[in-house]
Design a protein around this motif. Structure first.
Motif, PDB file in Angstrom:
ATOM      1  N   TRP A   1       0.851  -1.173   0.000  1.00  0.00           N
ATOM      2  CA  TRP A   1       0.000   0.000   0.000  1.00  0.00           C
ATOM      3  C   TRP A   1       0.893   1.230   0.000  1.00  0.00           C
ATOM      4  CZ3 TRP A   1       0.575  -3.284   4.046  1.00  0.00           C
ATOM      5  CH2 TRP A   1       1.165  -2.779   5.182  1.00  0.00           C
ATOM      6  N   VAL A   2       0.308   2.297  -0.391  1.00  0.00           N
ATOM      7  CA  VAL A   2       1.011   3.570  -0.402  1.00  0.00           C
ATOM      8  C   VAL A   2       0.381   4.456   0.659  1.00  0.00           C
ATOM      9  CG1 VAL A   2       1.552   5.627  -1.763  1.00  0.00           C
ATOM     10  CG2 VAL A   2       1.524   3.373  -2.854  1.00  0.00           C
ATOM     11  N   VAL A   3       1.194   5.009   1.532  1.00  0.00           N
ATOM     12  CA  VAL A   3       0.683   5.933   2.539  1.00  0.00           C
ATOM     13  C   VAL A   3       0.449   7.269   1.858  1.00  0.00           C
ATOM     14  CG1 VAL A   3       1.215   7.167   4.671  1.00  0.00           C
ATOM     15  CG2 VAL A   3       1.856   4.757   4.421  1.00  0.00           C
ATOM     16  N   MET A   4      -0.766   7.756   1.965  1.00  0.00           N
ATOM     17  CA  MET A   4      -1.075   9.062   1.390  1.00  0.00           C
ATOM     18  C   MET A   4      -0.609  10.161   2.329  1.00  0.00           C
ATOM     19  SD  MET A   4      -4.791   8.822  -0.392  1.00  0.00           S
ATOM     20  CE  MET A   4      -4.619  10.501  -0.936  1.00  0.00           C
ATOM     21  N   LYS A   5      -0.077  11.196   1.744  1.00  0.00           N
ATOM     22  CA  LYS A   5       0.342  12.385   2.482  1.00  0.00           C
ATOM     23  C   LYS A   5      -0.657  13.489   2.126  1.00  0.00           C
ATOM     24  CE  LYS A   5       4.490  15.134   3.238  1.00  0.00           C
ATOM     25  NZ  LYS A   5       5.896  15.288   2.822  1.00  0.00           N
ATOM     26  N   VAL A   6      -1.442  13.910   3.108  1.00  0.00           N
ATOM     27  CA  VAL A   6      -2.569  14.809   2.858  1.00  0.00           C
ATOM     28  C   VAL A   6      -2.443  16.070   3.698  1.00  0.00           C
ATOM     29  CG1 VAL A   6      -5.083  15.032   2.997  1.00  0.00           C
ATOM     30  CG2 VAL A   6      -4.065  12.855   2.297  1.00  0.00           C
ATOM     31  N   LEU A   7      -2.746  17.200   3.076  1.00  0.00           N
ATOM     32  CA  LEU A   7      -2.794  18.484   3.767  1.00  0.00           C
ATOM     33  C   LEU A   7      -4.247  18.899   3.936  1.00  0.00           C
ATOM     34  CD1 LEU A   7      -1.441  21.135   4.811  1.00  0.00           C
ATOM     35  CD2 LEU A   7      -1.622  21.980   2.458  1.00  0.00           C
ATOM     36  N   PHE A   8      -4.629  19.185   5.171  1.00  0.00           N
ATOM     37  CA  PHE A   8      -5.922  19.810   5.452  1.00  0.00           C
ATOM     38  C   PHE A   8      -5.646  21.272   5.771  1.00  0.00           C
ATOM     39  CE2 PHE A   8      -8.677  16.082   7.277  1.00  0.00           C
ATOM     40  CZ  PHE A   8      -8.612  15.437   6.063  1.00  0.00           C
ATOM     41  N   ILE A   9      -6.304  22.163   5.062  1.00  0.00           N
ATOM     42  CA  ILE A   9      -6.269  23.577   5.420  1.00  0.00           C
ATOM     43  C   ILE A   9      -7.394  23.757   6.431  1.00  0.00           C
ATOM     44  CG2 ILE A   9      -6.484  25.960   4.619  1.00  0.00           C
ATOM     45  CD1 ILE A   9      -5.582  24.910   1.839  1.00  0.00           C
ATOM     46  N   GLY A  10      -7.029  24.045   7.657  1.00  0.00           N
ATOM     47  CA  GLY A  10      -7.977  23.997   8.770  1.00  0.00           C
ATOM     48  C   GLY A  10      -7.776  22.662   9.470  1.00  0.00           C
ATOM     49  N   GLY A  11      -8.859  21.932   9.637  1.00  0.00           N
ATOM     50  CA  GLY A  11      -8.755  20.591  10.196  1.00  0.00           C
ATOM     51  C   GLY A  11      -9.103  20.459  11.659  1.00  0.00           C
TER      52      GLY A  11
END
Length: 103
Positions: A5-15
């Motif tokens: 599997w590939v670990v997703m790298k995600v940015l939340f603006i806010g969160g």
């Protein structure tokens, strides 16, 4: 058979808002490498395992500097409410994707 599997790298603006904090928690629980870009005023709502990038998205030059060394697979904007805000964030985040999106 090999599992991968590939670990997703995600940015939340806010969160850390009412809805986004629940999604932030779920994202981390699902194994997403989560980064929250916010002003750092609601750290009690940051799930364990999330990474904080402190900055105000409306201060584009400061945020551009804060994000200079980052790339993400996906970006979720929880705090834009006008077309102008969305357009400014799209311009700010151009080139921040590390991999092509494959659907």
């Amino acid at each position: 058979m090999r599992e991968w599997w590939v670990v997703m790298k995600v940015l939340f603006i806010g969160g850390t808002g009412l809805i986004s904090q629940a999604v932030s928690k779920l994202a981390v629980e699902q194994g997403i490498e989560l980064y929250l870009l916010n002003r750092g005023q609601r750290n009690d709502y940051v799930p364990e395992g999330a990474n904080i990038i402190t900055g105000d998205i409306r201060d584009t030059s400061a945020v551009a500097e804060a994000l200079a060394n980052y790339e993400f697979d996906s970006v979720v904007d929880w705090i834009s409410f006008t077309p102008e805000q969305v357009k400014a964030n799209i311009e700010l985040l151009k080139g921040k994707r590390s991999r092509p999106l494959i659907i």
